[in-house]
Design a protein around this motif. Structure first.
Motif, PDB file in Angstrom:
ATOM      1  N   ARG A 134     -11.435 -22.951  -4.344  1.00 28.39           N
ATOM      2  CA  ARG A 134     -10.228 -24.094  -3.882  1.00 28.39           C
ATOM      3  C   ARG A 134      -9.310 -23.376  -3.949  1.00 28.39           C
ATOM      4  O   ARG A 134      -8.160 -23.847  -2.349  1.00 28.39           O
ATOM      5  N   TRP A 135      -8.727 -22.654  -4.406  1.00 26.25           N
ATOM      6  CA  TRP A 135      -7.183 -21.877  -4.827  1.00 26.25           C
ATOM      7  C   TRP A 135      -7.100 -20.242  -3.686  1.00 26.25           C
ATOM      8  O   TRP A 135      -5.839 -19.962  -3.380  1.00 26.25           O
ATOM      9  N   LYS A 136      -8.060 -19.842  -3.336  1.00 31.90           N
ATOM     10  CA  LYS A 136      -8.426 -18.957  -2.904  1.00 31.90           C
ATOM     11  C   LYS A 136      -7.069 -18.415  -1.604  1.00 31.90           C
ATOM     12  O   LYS A 136      -6.475 -17.183  -1.828  1.00 31.90           O
TER      13      LYS A 136
ATOM     14  N   LEU B 271      -4.952 -13.681 -11.808  1.00 29.15           N
ATOM     15  CA  LEU B 271      -3.583 -14.256 -11.225  1.00 29.15           C
ATOM     16  C   LEU B 271      -4.134 -16.615 -11.773  1.00 29.15           C
ATOM     17  O   LEU B 271      -3.031 -17.242 -11.965  1.00 29.15           O
ATOM     18  N   LEU B 272      -5.614 -16.084 -11.410  1.00 29.60           N
ATOM     19  CA  LEU B 272      -5.770 -17.778 -11.906  1.00 29.60           C
ATOM     20  C   LEU B 272      -5.459 -17.888 -13.249  1.00 29.60           C
ATOM     21  O   LEU B 272      -5.275 -19.691 -13.453  1.00 29.60           O
ATOM     22  N   HIS B 273      -5.265 -17.449 -14.229  1.00 37.88           N
ATOM     23  CA  HIS B 273      -4.896 -17.457 -15.810  1.00 37.88           C
ATOM     24  C   HIS B 273      -3.799 -17.380 -16.316  1.00 37.88           C
ATOM     25  O   HIS B 273      -3.610 -18.230 -16.716  1.00 37.88           O
ATOM     26  N   GLN B 274      -2.843 -16.960 -15.405  1.00 35.05           N
ATOM     27  CA  GLN B 274      -1.909 -16.857 -15.941  1.00 35.05           C
ATOM     28  C   GLN B 274      -0.902 -17.282 -14.284  1.00 35.05           C
ATOM     29  O   GLN B 274       0.577 -18.170 -15.163  1.00 35.05           O
ATOM     30  N   LYS B 275      -1.049 -17.995 -13.510  1.00 33.11           N
ATOM     31  CA  LYS B 275      -0.058 -19.030 -12.618  1.00 33.11           C
ATOM     32  C   LYS B 275      -0.878 -20.388 -11.992  1.00 33.11           C
ATOM     33  O   LYS B 275      -1.949 -20.198 -12.148  1.00 33.11           O
ATOM     34  N   ASN B 276      -0.102 -21.440 -12.531  1.00 37.75           N
ATOM     35  CA  ASN B 276      -0.611 -22.743 -11.844  1.00 37.75           C
ATOM     36  C   ASN B 276      -0.518 -22.419 -10.601  1.00 37.75           C
ATOM     37  O   ASN B 276       0.716 -23.179 -10.030  1.00 37.75           O
ATOM     38  N   PRO B 277      -1.295 -22.892  -9.750  1.00 44.27           N
ATOM     39  CA  PRO B 277      -1.195 -23.694  -8.414  1.00 44.27           C
ATOM     40  C   PRO B 277      -0.164 -24.328  -8.219  1.00 44.27           C
ATOM     41  O   PRO B 277       0.167 -24.395  -7.200  1.00 44.27           O
ATOM     42  N   ASP B 278       0.133 -25.477  -8.551  1.00 47.90           N
ATOM     43  CA  ASP B 278       0.959 -26.255  -8.685  1.00 47.90           C
ATOM     44  C   ASP B 278       2.085 -26.135  -8.530  1.00 47.90           C
ATOM     45  O   ASP B 278       3.749 -26.459  -7.738  1.00 47.90           O
ATOM     46  N   SER B 279       2.833 -24.272  -9.623  1.00 46.45           N
ATOM     47  CA  SER B 279       4.206 -24.803  -9.056  1.00 46.45           C
ATOM     48  C   SER B 279       4.893 -24.120  -8.062  1.00 46.45           C
ATOM     49  O   SER B 279       5.677 -23.763  -7.799  1.00 46.45           O
TER      50      SER B 279
ATOM     51  N   GLU C  56     -17.016 -24.035 -13.651  1.00 51.84           N
ATOM     52  CA  GLU C  56     -15.731 -24.508 -13.350  1.00 51.84           C
ATOM     53  C   GLU C  56     -14.415 -23.186 -12.696  1.00 51.84           C
ATOM     54  O   GLU C  56     -13.621 -23.542 -11.757  1.00 51.84           O
ATOM     55  N   THR C  57     -14.461 -22.396 -13.320  1.00 51.76           N
ATOM     56  CA  THR C  57     -13.660 -21.046 -13.240  1.00 51.76           C
ATOM     57  C   THR C  57     -13.994 -20.672 -11.168  1.00 51.76           C
ATOM     58  O   THR C  57     -13.135 -20.648 -10.884  1.00 51.76           O
TER      59      THR C  57
END
Length: 386
Positions: A60-62, A83-91, A53-54
């Motif tokens: 996907r968000w690279k 960064l994946l754990h800190q920031k939601n891409p949707d933001s 999953e990670t």
């Protein structure tokens, strides 16, 4: 349930190792992940689920994360994971200081092609949908069991399942499981096949006693889907230039109990020649950019190029012409891709209609990616003009 720090470190170390391994080779992401899991038996099911999953989320968000980390002298996988754990891409979606294709984490060249095909608003929704996991759909082998009976079996085992919306043979799994370990799979009661792929295969509509040629058969997924209509009569021929794929098709045909199908290798020229102009149905699922399956194969978007697209478009025309030579004068030929791009779909249809004595037979199939729904497919059926 609380996860210990040692377990977190164990998973993290394997995740970084796998990402570094992926970066050093050229295999598709899903193959790389599968190979890694096979060679690391100590990983439990929850470890594998977390790692898979990670890694898929990171790929996907690279594009977005690399943009946010651009001030770093070296962008490591550890930094991306953090960064994946800190920031939601949707933001970042409404942050207009960031170019739109980067907010959507798509390479600019591919995003431009999607915009050219569908306009910016639809392109944006397509890209966002492609950055989410796809559902898993299976197709029931009604030769062996009814859809209702198989659904009931799965519910008894506490699986989160439901009927698919459009395909009369589909069942959706809302959580990932190991299908290959199920007795129902080993008994040939179902095959893993996206709902859109099932619907596309239904365009073949072979009548009993028909001869059907699956020209780019691969591992036989479409054959398995439309074989049901023949009810054991007629004959299906599977052709592909990939020997390994045809070996897998042979296993799947046996497991499904299909006996009216035969595999013809590219080297068997005499057999192929004997089929010319005799097929009632020819199915051509051509090699394509795969831009409709980015939810499952997010690494493919970073490998996209205009040169690749042009090469594929040329190959598609050659393959279609080859396949057309097998069609009976009163037969039907289906052209299909799992691409979202008009250059591989509508533009090719325009070319075929201009070059060959063909007309469209029935409705064109076009699906778009939506959260929790089927994949992207394009398909059109032609018949010869009299």
């Amino acid at each position: 349930m609380h996860t210990s720090s040692s377990s977190v470190n164990f998973r993290h170390n394997h995740l970084v190792e796998l990402l570094c391994l992926y970066e050093r080779q050229t295999k598709p992401l899903d193959f790389c992940v599968s190979d890694y899991f096979r060679s690391h038996k100590a990983l439990g099911s929850k470890d594998r689920a977390y790692i898979a999953e990670t890694i898929y989320a990171l790929i996907r968000w690279k594009g977005l994360y690399d943009y946010l980390l651009q001030e770093q002298s070296y962008i490591s996988w550890e930094k991306r994971i953090e960064l994946l754990h800190q920031k939601n891409p949707d933001s970042f979606l409404d942050d207009e200081s960031i170019p739109l294709h980067i907010r959507l984490s798509f390479p600019e060249v591919l995003f431009s092609e999607i915009v050219a095909s569908w306009g910016q608003e639809l392109a944006k929704s397509i890209c966002l949908a492609c950055n989410n996991p796809a559902p898993t759909c299976i197709r029931v082998n009604v030769k062996k069991i009814s859809r209702e009976a198989l659904l009931a079996k799965f519910k008894e085992q506490k699986f989160d399942v439901s009927f698919s919306k459009e395909s009369p043979l589909g069942i959706i799994f809302h959580k990932k499981i190991n299908f290959f370990g199920l007795q129902e799979f080993r008994d040939g009661l179902f095959e893993i096949q996206d709902e859109a792929s099932q619907l596309v295969a239904s365009l073949a509509k072979p009548a009993k006693t028909n001869r059907v040629l699956d020209f780019c058969a691969g591992a036989g997924g479409k054959t398995l889907a439309f074989a049901e209509a023949l009810s054991g009569t007629g004959q299906i021929y599977l052709h592909d230039i990939r020997q390994g794929a045809l070996l897998e098709a042979k296993k799947r045909l046996k497991r499904a109990g299909i006996q009216n199908a035969q595999i013809i290798h590219e080297s068997e020229k005499a057999k192929l020649k004997a089929l010319k102009k005799k097929m009632n149905v020819v199915f051509v699922d051509v090699p394509c950019s795969g831009t409709g399956t980015l939810r499952r194969n997010p690494d493919m978007k970073w490998k996209f190029s205009l040169e690749m697209l042009q090469r594929l478009a040329s190959e598609q025309r050659v393959i279609f012409e080859q396949a057309l030579s097998y069609l009976h004068p009163e037969g039907r030929i289906i052209y299909a891709t799992c691409s979202i791009l008009k250059k591989e779909n509508q533009d090719q249809v325009e070319h075929f209609l201009k070059i060959y004595p063909l007309q469209v037979d029935g409705d064109i199939f076009q699906s778009f990616p939506k959260q929790g729904e089927k994949d992207v497919f394009f398909a059109i059926r032609f018949k010869k003009t009299q």
